[in-house]
Motif scaffolding. Structure first.
Motif, PDB file in Angstrom:
ATOM      1  N   LEU A  15       0.888  -1.226   0.050  1.00  0.00           N
ATOM      2  CA  LEU A  15       0.040  -0.078   0.102  1.00  0.00           C
ATOM      3  C   LEU A  15       0.930   1.022   0.073  1.00  0.00           C
ATOM      4  N   VAL A  16       0.880   2.044  -1.009  1.00  0.00           N
ATOM      5  CA  VAL A  16       2.045   3.101  -1.237  1.00  0.00           C
ATOM      6  C   VAL A  16       1.154   4.365  -0.837  1.00  0.00           C
ATOM      7  N   LEU A  17       1.774   5.273  -0.029  1.00  0.00           N
ATOM      8  CA  LEU A  17       1.179   6.656   0.059  1.00  0.00           C
ATOM      9  C   LEU A  17       2.391   7.597  -0.400  1.00  0.00           C
ATOM     10  N   ASP A  18       1.864   8.577  -0.716  1.00  0.00           N
ATOM     11  CA  ASP A  18       2.778   9.731  -1.302  1.00  0.00           C
ATOM     12  C   ASP A  18       3.124  10.737  -0.118  1.00  0.00           C
ATOM     13  N   TYR A  35       3.738  15.950   4.555  1.00  0.00           N
ATOM     14  CA  TYR A  35       2.394  16.102   3.759  1.00  0.00           C
ATOM     15  C   TYR A  35       2.288  14.716   3.241  1.00  0.00           C
ATOM     16  N   LEU A  36       1.020  14.389   3.084  1.00  0.00           N
ATOM     17  CA  LEU A  36       0.566  13.008   2.736  1.00  0.00           C
ATOM     18  C   LEU A  36      -0.743  13.080   1.583  1.00  0.00           C
ATOM     19  N   SER A  37      -0.463  11.987   0.744  1.00  0.00           N
ATOM     20  CA  SER A  37      -1.586  12.109  -0.202  1.00  0.00           C
ATOM     21  C   SER A  37      -1.675  10.666  -0.526  1.00  0.00           C
ATOM     22  N   GLY A  38      -2.929  10.096  -0.700  1.00  0.00           N
ATOM     23  CA  GLY A  38      -3.330   8.762  -1.056  1.00  0.00           C
ATOM     24  C   GLY A  38      -4.461   8.214  -0.419  1.00  0.00           C
ATOM     25  N   LEU A  39      -4.726   6.810  -0.469  1.00  0.00           N
ATOM     26  CA  LEU A  39      -5.801   6.637   0.260  1.00  0.00           C
ATOM     27  C   LEU A  39      -5.885   6.681   1.827  1.00  0.00           C
ATOM     28  N   ALA A  40      -7.314   7.263   2.122  1.00  0.00           N
ATOM     29  CA  ALA A  40      -7.328   7.601   3.523  1.00  0.00           C
ATOM     30  C   ALA A  40      -7.095   6.686   4.529  1.00  0.00           C
ATOM     31  N   PRO A  41      -7.165   5.555   4.724  1.00  0.00           N
ATOM     32  CA  PRO A  41      -6.897   4.753   5.596  1.00  0.00           C
ATOM     33  C   PRO A  41      -5.169   4.448   5.924  1.00  0.00           C
ATOM     34  N   ALA A  42      -4.472   4.792   4.919  1.00  0.00           N
ATOM     35  CA  ALA A  42      -2.999   4.598   4.919  1.00  0.00           C
ATOM     36  C   ALA A  42      -2.813   5.849   5.416  1.00  0.00           C
ATOM     37  N   ALA A  43      -3.204   7.026   5.133  1.00  0.00           N
ATOM     38  CA  ALA A  43      -2.887   8.440   5.633  1.00  0.00           C
ATOM     39  C   ALA A  43      -3.304   8.441   7.276  1.00  0.00           C
ATOM     40  N   ALA A  44      -4.162   7.711   7.477  1.00  0.00           N
ATOM     41  CA  ALA A  44      -4.607   7.607   8.903  1.00  0.00           C
ATOM     42  C   ALA A  44      -3.741   7.075   9.791  1.00  0.00           C
ATOM     43  N   VAL A  45      -3.215   5.979   9.438  1.00  0.00           N
ATOM     44  CA  VAL A  45      -2.013   5.152   9.928  1.00  0.00           C
ATOM     45  C   VAL A  45      -0.840   6.067  10.183  1.00  0.00           C
ATOM     46  N   LEU A 105      -3.417  16.108   2.279  1.00  0.00           N
ATOM     47  CA  LEU A 105      -3.625  16.916   0.981  1.00  0.00           C
ATOM     48  C   LEU A 105      -4.848  16.352   0.371  1.00  0.00           C
ATOM     49  N   GLY A 106      -5.105  15.040   0.350  1.00  0.00           N
ATOM     50  CA  GLY A 106      -6.316  14.546  -0.497  1.00  0.00           C
ATOM     51  C   GLY A 106      -5.840  13.005  -0.756  1.00  0.00           C
ATOM     52  N   THR A 107      -6.815  12.500  -1.548  1.00  0.00           N
ATOM     53  CA  THR A 107      -6.512  11.186  -1.670  1.00  0.00           C
ATOM     54  C   THR A 107      -5.812  10.801  -3.216  1.00  0.00           C
ATOM     55  N   GLU A 108      -5.398  11.697  -3.891  1.00  0.00           N
ATOM     56  CA  GLU A 108      -4.764  11.508  -5.335  1.00  0.00           C
ATOM     57  C   GLU A 108      -3.189  11.517  -5.158  1.00  0.00           C
ATOM     58  N   VAL A 109      -2.652  10.103  -5.506  1.00  0.00           N
ATOM     59  CA  VAL A 109      -0.934  10.049  -5.410  1.00  0.00           C
ATOM     60  C   VAL A 109      -0.397  10.975  -6.028  1.00  0.00           C
ATOM     61  N   GLY A 110       0.561  11.906  -5.779  1.00  0.00           N
ATOM     62  CA  GLY A 110       1.211  12.829  -6.486  1.00  0.00           C
ATOM     63  C   GLY A 110       1.064  14.203  -5.895  1.00  0.00           C
ATOM     64  N   GLN A 111       0.022  14.322  -5.330  1.00  0.00           N
ATOM     65  CA  GLN A 111      -0.410  15.841  -4.824  1.00  0.00           C
ATOM     66  C   GLN A 111       0.942  16.359  -3.669  1.00  0.00           C
ATOM     67  N   ALA A 112       1.060  15.123  -2.919  1.00  0.00           N
ATOM     68  CA  ALA A 112       2.412  15.684  -2.229  1.00  0.00           C
ATOM     69  C   ALA A 112       3.470  15.830  -2.811  1.00  0.00           C
ATOM     70  N   SER A 113       4.030  15.032  -3.675  1.00  0.00           N
ATOM     71  CA  SER A 113       5.046  15.045  -4.265  1.00  0.00           C
ATOM     72  C   SER A 113       4.926  16.577  -5.210  1.00  0.00           C
ATOM     73  N   ALA A 114       4.173  16.935  -5.659  1.00  0.00           N
ATOM     74  CA  ALA A 114       3.740  18.083  -6.501  1.00  0.00           C
ATOM     75  C   ALA A 114       4.050  19.414  -5.412  1.00  0.00           C
TER      76      ALA A 114
END
Length: 278
Positions: free
Chosen positions: A112-115, A132-142, A157-166
């Motif tokens: 399970l990959v989190l940005d 900063y984190l973006s990706g699936l909400a359960p992973a971010a919560a962990v 930041l949201g659920t879209e992978v790439g938002q944190a990197s941007a």
């Protein structure tokens, strides 16, 4: 619920400090000492991280892996974890483009990959960087729970992978090109004997990179990491249809300091001398 085992790949100045904060809510924090320098060993020991002899053992034992390494190595590090079959939560926290972030997701089909993206200075002495984190909400919560109440602030930041990197690269482009321009401006002024006057003028500007000229030497010591970050930021700009010339030029300028990796003894004058063409 049992505390997770966390693995850090690899404990540089930021990685080790962030990993030490994770230890607050982790059963242990692992790192692999194979191929690492004595400086890295000393740093990991100082932060109380548990050494393991191989990356395979780290990946076998860890529930959560945090990747904080030079941007150029991010895909190789992820590829090793994917080839090993890592199935836990992989926090990709390097300064890389969203496109590379997507490729890394593909390299870790079982995980399970989190940005993630870290801004600020390593957590110590009251400093509190933001993850900063973006990706699936359960992973971010962990990950939020892992750093709750520590000197690492988390923000989703949201659920879209790439938002944190941007966000990381956009911020790096703003901050780090200003440091490069500060060094170039001071070098030009000093060539004509008006360096102090430039510093006096620049100090009137809010957030001027020349408000603290000593930071030029700090920039030189970190140029080996900053240059690749700006190349990633240039890729981000190009993908958005924006000019990438300024960012790539700043990266090439930083490359002149690559031989000064982590040299904290460098003076401003010596840093400027090395910046000039011989």
């Amino acid at each position: 619920m049992a505390k997770p085992i966390v693995g850090i790949l690899h404990p540089g100045s930021m990685g080790a400090a962030v990993a030490a904060q994770a230890a607050t809510h982790a059963a242990t924090v692992l790192w692999c000492r194979a191929g690492r320098s004595e400086r890295t060993v000393a740093r990991a020991t100082r932060f109380g991280l548990e050494p393991v002899p191989t990356a395979a053992e780290l990946l076998d034992r860890a529930d959560i892996v945090i990747s904080l390494c030079p941007p150029a190595a991010a895909e190789d590090v992820a590829r090793e974890a994917g080839t090993h079959g890592f199935e836990g939560l992989y926090v990709e926290a390097n300064a890389i483009s969203p496109e590379r972030m997507e490729r890394i997701v593909g390299l870790l089909p079982e995980a399970l990959v989190l940005d993630g993206a870290v801004t600020g200075t390593p957590p110590s002495g009251g400093e509190a960087p933001t993850l900063y984190l973006s990706g699936l909400a359960p992973a971010a919560a962990v990950v939020e729970k892992l750093f709750a109440g520590t000197d690492v602030t988390t923000k989703v930041l949201g659920t879209e992978v790439g938002q944190a990197s941007a966000l990381k690269l956009a911020y790096a482009g703003l901050r780090k090109t200003s440091q490069v321009m500060g060094a170039l401006s001071l070098g030009m002024a000093q060539e004509h004997g008006v360096g102090p006057e430039l510093i006096a003028l620049a100090s009137r500007l809010t957030g001027s990179p020349l408000a603290e000229p000593g930071r030029i030497a700090d920039t030189a010591a970190r140029a080996w990491r900053w240059g690749p970050e700006l190349e990633e930021a240039a890729d981000l700009a190009a993908a958005a249809g924006l000019p990438d010339d300024l960012l790539r030029a700043a990266a090439r300028t930083l490359a002149r300091w690559n031989d000064n990796k982590d040299d904290d003894s460098l003076s401003t004058e010596e840093a400027l001398r090395r910046l000039r063409r011989s």
